[in-house]
Design an enzyme around this catalytic site. Structure first.
Site, PDB file in Angstrom:
ATOM      1  N   ASP A  55       0.879  -1.170   0.000  1.00 46.95           N
ATOM      2  CA  ASP A  55       0.000   0.000   0.000  1.00 46.95           C
ATOM      3  C   ASP A  55       0.911   1.213   0.000  1.00 46.95           C
ATOM      4  O   ASP A  55       1.640   1.442   0.983  1.00 46.95           O
ATOM      5  CB  ASP A  55      -0.899  -0.012   1.246  1.00 46.95           C
ATOM      6  CG  ASP A  55      -1.885   1.150   1.260  1.00 46.95           C
ATOM      7  OD1 ASP A  55      -1.600   2.198   0.631  1.00 46.95           O
ATOM      8  OD2 ASP A  55      -2.939   1.018   1.905  1.00 46.95           O
ATOM      9  N   ASN A  78       3.163   3.362 -10.497  1.00 43.88           N
ATOM     10  CA  ASN A  78       1.939   3.404 -11.314  1.00 43.88           C
ATOM     11  C   ASN A  78       0.671   3.666 -10.500  1.00 43.88           C
ATOM     12  O   ASN A  78      -0.290   4.207 -11.026  1.00 43.88           O
ATOM     13  CB  ASN A  78       1.809   2.069 -12.066  1.00 43.88           C
ATOM     14  CG  ASN A  78       0.428   1.894 -12.654  1.00 43.88           C
ATOM     15  OD1 ASN A  78       0.094   2.464 -13.689  1.00 43.88           O
ATOM     16  ND2 ASN A  78      -0.425   1.121 -11.974  1.00 43.88           N
ATOM     17  N   TYR A 144      -6.029  15.771  -8.411  1.00 47.83           N
ATOM     18  CA  TYR A 144      -5.330  14.905  -9.363  1.00 47.83           C
ATOM     19  C   TYR A 144      -4.214  15.633 -10.134  1.00 47.83           C
ATOM     20  O   TYR A 144      -3.059  15.198 -10.143  1.00 47.83           O
ATOM     21  CB  TYR A 144      -6.342  14.286 -10.339  1.00 47.83           C
ATOM     22  CG  TYR A 144      -5.760  13.233 -11.256  1.00 47.83           C
ATOM     23  CD1 TYR A 144      -5.641  11.906 -10.849  1.00 47.83           C
ATOM     24  CD2 TYR A 144      -5.313  13.560 -12.537  1.00 47.83           C
ATOM     25  CE1 TYR A 144      -5.113  10.936 -11.688  1.00 47.83           C
ATOM     26  CE2 TYR A 144      -4.784  12.594 -13.384  1.00 47.83           C
ATOM     27  CZ  TYR A 144      -4.687  11.282 -12.961  1.00 47.83           C
ATOM     28  OH  TYR A 144      -4.153  10.328 -13.791  1.00 47.83           O
ATOM     29  N   VAL A 146      -2.770  18.513  -9.592  1.00 46.30           N
ATOM     30  CA  VAL A 146      -1.728  19.071  -8.716  1.00 46.30           C
ATOM     31  C   VAL A 146      -0.756  17.953  -8.306  1.00 46.30           C
ATOM     32  O   VAL A 146       0.466  18.139  -8.321  1.00 46.30           O
ATOM     33  CB  VAL A 146      -2.367  19.735  -7.469  1.00 46.30           C
ATOM     34  CG1 VAL A 146      -1.289  20.185  -6.493  1.00 46.30           C
ATOM     35  CG2 VAL A 146      -3.233  20.915  -7.889  1.00 46.30           C
ATOM     36  N   VAL A 176      -7.029   5.824 -21.258  1.00 48.52           N
ATOM     37  CA  VAL A 176      -6.965   4.357 -21.322  1.00 48.52           C
ATOM     38  C   VAL A 176      -8.201   3.714 -20.680  1.00 48.52           C
ATOM     39  O   VAL A 176      -8.659   4.154 -19.621  1.00 48.52           O
ATOM     40  CB  VAL A 176      -5.681   3.870 -20.599  1.00 48.52           C
ATOM     41  CG1 VAL A 176      -5.574   2.347 -20.690  1.00 48.52           C
ATOM     42  CG2 VAL A 176      -4.446   4.523 -21.207  1.00 48.52           C
ATOM     43  N   ARG A 177      -8.677   2.638 -21.314  1.00 43.42           N
ATOM     44  CA  ARG A 177      -9.860   1.898 -20.826  1.00 43.42           C
ATOM     45  C   ARG A 177      -9.514   1.067 -19.586  1.00 43.42           C
ATOM     46  O   ARG A 177      -9.085  -0.079 -19.680  1.00 43.42           O
ATOM     47  CB  ARG A 177     -10.398   0.973 -21.926  1.00 43.42           C
ATOM     48  CG  ARG A 177     -11.063   1.707 -23.089  1.00 43.42           C
ATOM     49  CD  ARG A 177     -11.709   0.752 -24.067  1.00 43.42           C
ATOM     50  NE  ARG A 177     -10.754  -0.069 -24.786  1.00 43.42           N
ATOM     51  CZ  ARG A 177     -10.053   0.295 -25.854  1.00 43.42           C
ATOM     52  NH1 ARG A 177     -10.182   1.519 -26.341  1.00 43.42           N
ATOM     53  NH2 ARG A 177      -9.226  -0.539 -26.444  1.00 43.42           N
ATOM     54  N   THR A 178      -9.665   1.713 -18.436  1.00 45.45           N
ATOM     55  CA  THR A 178      -9.459   1.052 -17.145  1.00 45.45           C
ATOM     56  C   THR A 178     -10.592   1.519 -16.244  1.00 45.45           C
ATOM     57  O   THR A 178     -11.430   2.320 -16.651  1.00 45.45           O
ATOM     58  CB  THR A 178      -8.118   1.489 -16.517  1.00 45.45           C
ATOM     59  OG1 THR A 178      -8.191   2.904 -16.289  1.00 45.45           O
ATOM     60  CG2 THR A 178      -6.936   1.167 -17.406  1.00 45.45           C
TER      61      THR A 178
HETATM   62  N1  LIG Z   1      -6.704   5.485 -17.346  1.00 42.26           N
HETATM   63  C1  LIG Z   1      -6.307   6.636 -17.873  1.00 42.26           C
HETATM   64  O1  LIG Z   1      -6.901   7.156 -18.837  1.00 42.26           O
HETATM   65  C2  LIG Z   1      -5.089   7.347 -17.305  1.00 42.26           C
HETATM   66  C3  LIG Z   1      -4.680   8.526 -17.921  1.00 42.26           C
HETATM   67  C4  LIG Z   1      -3.551   9.174 -17.431  1.00 42.26           C
HETATM   68  C5  LIG Z   1      -2.852   8.638 -16.366  1.00 42.26           C
HETATM   69  N2  LIG Z   1      -3.286   7.493 -15.776  1.00 42.26           N
HETATM   70  C6  LIG Z   1      -2.507   6.984 -14.646  1.00 42.26           C
HETATM   71  O2  LIG Z   1      -2.181   5.619 -14.860  1.00 42.26           O
HETATM   72  C7  LIG Z   1      -2.010   4.954 -13.599  1.00 42.26           C
HETATM   73  C8  LIG Z   1      -2.832   3.673 -13.588  1.00 42.26           C
HETATM   74  O3  LIG Z   1      -4.202   4.026 -13.733  1.00 42.26           O
HETATM   75  P1  LIG Z   1      -5.324   3.047 -14.283  1.00 42.26           P
HETATM   76  O4  LIG Z   1      -6.040   3.754 -15.339  1.00 42.26           O
HETATM   77  O5  LIG Z   1      -4.759   1.695 -14.511  1.00 42.26           O
HETATM   78  O6  LIG Z   1      -6.283   3.055 -12.992  1.00 42.26           O
HETATM   79  P2  LIG Z   1      -7.047   1.902 -12.207  1.00 42.26           P
HETATM   80  O7  LIG Z   1      -7.501   0.827 -13.101  1.00 42.26           O
HETATM   81  O8  LIG Z   1      -8.020   2.639 -11.352  1.00 42.26           O
HETATM   82  O9  LIG Z   1      -5.887   1.285 -11.290  1.00 42.26           O
HETATM   83  C9  LIG Z   1      -5.324   2.030 -10.250  1.00 42.26           C
HETATM   84  C10 LIG Z   1      -4.388   1.108  -9.498  1.00 42.26           C
HETATM   85  O10 LIG Z   1      -3.791   1.872  -8.424  1.00 42.26           O
HETATM   86  C11 LIG Z   1      -3.935   1.101  -7.244  1.00 42.26           C
HETATM   87  N3  LIG Z   1      -3.907   1.911  -6.021  1.00 42.26           N
HETATM   88  C12 LIG Z   1      -4.717   2.924  -5.646  1.00 42.26           C
HETATM   89  N4  LIG Z   1      -4.378   3.353  -4.411  1.00 42.26           N
HETATM   90  C13 LIG Z   1      -3.333   2.576  -4.004  1.00 42.26           C
HETATM   91  C14 LIG Z   1      -2.554   2.496  -2.832  1.00 42.26           C
HETATM   92  N5  LIG Z   1      -2.778   3.302  -1.775  1.00 42.26           N
HETATM   93  N6  LIG Z   1      -1.546   1.594  -2.775  1.00 42.26           N
HETATM   94  C15 LIG Z   1      -1.309   0.766  -3.804  1.00 42.26           C
HETATM   95  N7  LIG Z   1      -2.032   0.756  -4.936  1.00 42.26           N
HETATM   96  C16 LIG Z   1      -3.029   1.662  -5.025  1.00 42.26           C
HETATM   97  C17 LIG Z   1      -5.270   0.382  -7.412  1.00 42.26           C
HETATM   98  O11 LIG Z   1      -5.360  -0.672  -6.474  1.00 42.26           O
HETATM   99  P3  LIG Z   1      -6.791  -1.269  -5.965  1.00 42.26           P
HETATM  100  O12 LIG Z   1      -7.232  -2.273  -7.005  1.00 42.26           O
HETATM  101  O13 LIG Z   1      -6.464  -1.872  -4.652  1.00 42.26           O
HETATM  102  O14 LIG Z   1      -7.732  -0.107  -5.875  1.00 42.26           O
HETATM  103  C18 LIG Z   1      -5.105  -0.086  -8.853  1.00 42.26           C
HETATM  104  O15 LIG Z   1      -4.285  -1.217  -8.914  1.00 42.26           O
HETATM  105  C19 LIG Z   1      -2.436   5.956 -12.532  1.00 42.26           C
HETATM  106  O16 LIG Z   1      -1.294   6.566 -11.967  1.00 42.26           O
HETATM  107  C20 LIG Z   1      -3.237   6.971 -13.314  1.00 42.26           C
HETATM  108  O17 LIG Z   1      -3.259   8.237 -12.695  1.00 42.26           O
HETATM  109  C21 LIG Z   1      -4.389   6.829 -16.222  1.00 42.26           C
END
Ligand SMILES: NC(=O)c1ccc[n+]([C@@H]2O[C@H](COP(=O)([O-])OP(=O)(O)OC[C@H]3O[C@@H](n4cnc5c(N)ncnc54)[C@H](OP(=O)(O)O)[C@@H]3O)[C@@H](O)[C@H]2O)c1
Length: 220
Positions: A55, A78, A144, A146, A176-178
């Site tokens: 964490d 990440n 976010y 900031v 990205v599709r997440t």
């Molecule tokens: N998706 C986009 O369009 C996009 C665009 C720009 C940047 N990003 C960046 O890409 C990265 C990954 O995002 P994603 O789209 O894959 O998001 P996501 O599917 O919501 O995944 C976020 C991940 O971060 C983990 N997380 C959150 N708080 C945490 C903590 N305290 N300790 C450890 N892990 C933690 C979550 O774990 P849990 O499963 O336990 O919640 C999950 O594994 C992020 O930094 C995001 O800001 C994403």
């Protein structure tokens, strides 16, 4: 050939999982880190990756995870959160954004960078966002943008302090599709992960202290 070890935070799903998978394909030993131990194990099993509980908000968990991984050659910060609401209306979201996307990465870098410097090899990749770019206007809800701008600043500052054998860069994965990006996003997790995998495996003499999207530098 030396087998490098990578630690990817928030790798149980989304872009982090795709980065872990890309690094395994590139021949690295990969630790999938997740705050829920069973989620980490479940994500790691089908890929043949290793896993660790981490964490990023919990300093003890960071220490234990880094110890469990041994020598970390590649760190991918990440893990991220996207909280709703206006910045000035959501102090909790602001604090959480900074804890997950700035303080956690800072602590992780402190934990692994000295070893990288001594061994003469390291790659640190901070998964940022265009919303953290002054050039793109600092966007996103709550804290976010900031937090991502601070992560970008951390990237530059740490790259300046570390020796040239440890390359430190930030990247934007695009939309990205997440769970965070939503089903309507334009890119697959694999497309979002590509630049992070590339930065994680840069050859000697590669860039450091820069910000990338689609493997190309973008303005801060
Ligand atoms: N998706 C986009 O369009 C996009 C665009 C720009 C940047 N990003 C960046 O890409 C990265 C990954 O995002 P994603 O789209 O894959 O998001 P996501 O599917 O919501 O995944 C976020 C991940 O971060 C983990 N997380 C959150 N708080 C945490 C903590 N305290 N300790 C450890 N892990 C933690 C979550 O774990 P849990 O499963 O336990 O919640 C999950 O594994 C992020 O930094 C995001 O800001 C994403």
């Amino acid at each position: 050939m030396v087998e490098r070890t990578a630690l990817v935070t928030g790798a149980n799903r989304g872009i982090g999982l795709a980065i872990a998978s890309g690094l395994l394909d590139a021949g690295l030993e990969v630790f999938i880190a997740a705050r829920d131990r069973s989620a980490a194990a479940e994500a790691a099993r089908p890929l043949g990756a290793r896993h660790v509980q981490l964490d990023v908000r919990d300093p003890d968990s960071i220490t234990a995870a880094v110890q469990a991984c041994g020598d970390v050659d590649v760190l991918v910060n990440n893990a991220g959160v996207l909280r709703s609401g206006r910045l000035l209306d959501n102090p909790t979201g602001f604090a959480e954004s900074l804890a997950v996307m700035v303080e956690g990465p800072y602590r992780l870098i402190r934990a692994v960078a000295p070893g990288m410097a001594v061994r003469g090899y390291g790659r640190i990749v901070n998964v940022s966002s265009g919303w953290g770019s002054f050039a793109e206007g600092i966007g996103g809800p709550s804290g976010y943008g900031v937090a991502k701008a601070a992560l970008n600043a951390l990237t530059v500052a740490v790259a300046q302090e570390l020796p040239g054998t440890v390359l430190v860069n930030a990247m934007c994965p695009g939309w990205v599709r997440t769970r965070m990006g939503g089903a309507g996003a334009t890119r697959s997790p694999q497309q979002g992960a590509d630049t992070a995998v590339w930065l994680s495996t840069l050859p000697e003499g590669g860039p450091s202290g820069s910000f990338f999207r689609d493997r190309r530098p973008i303005p801060w």
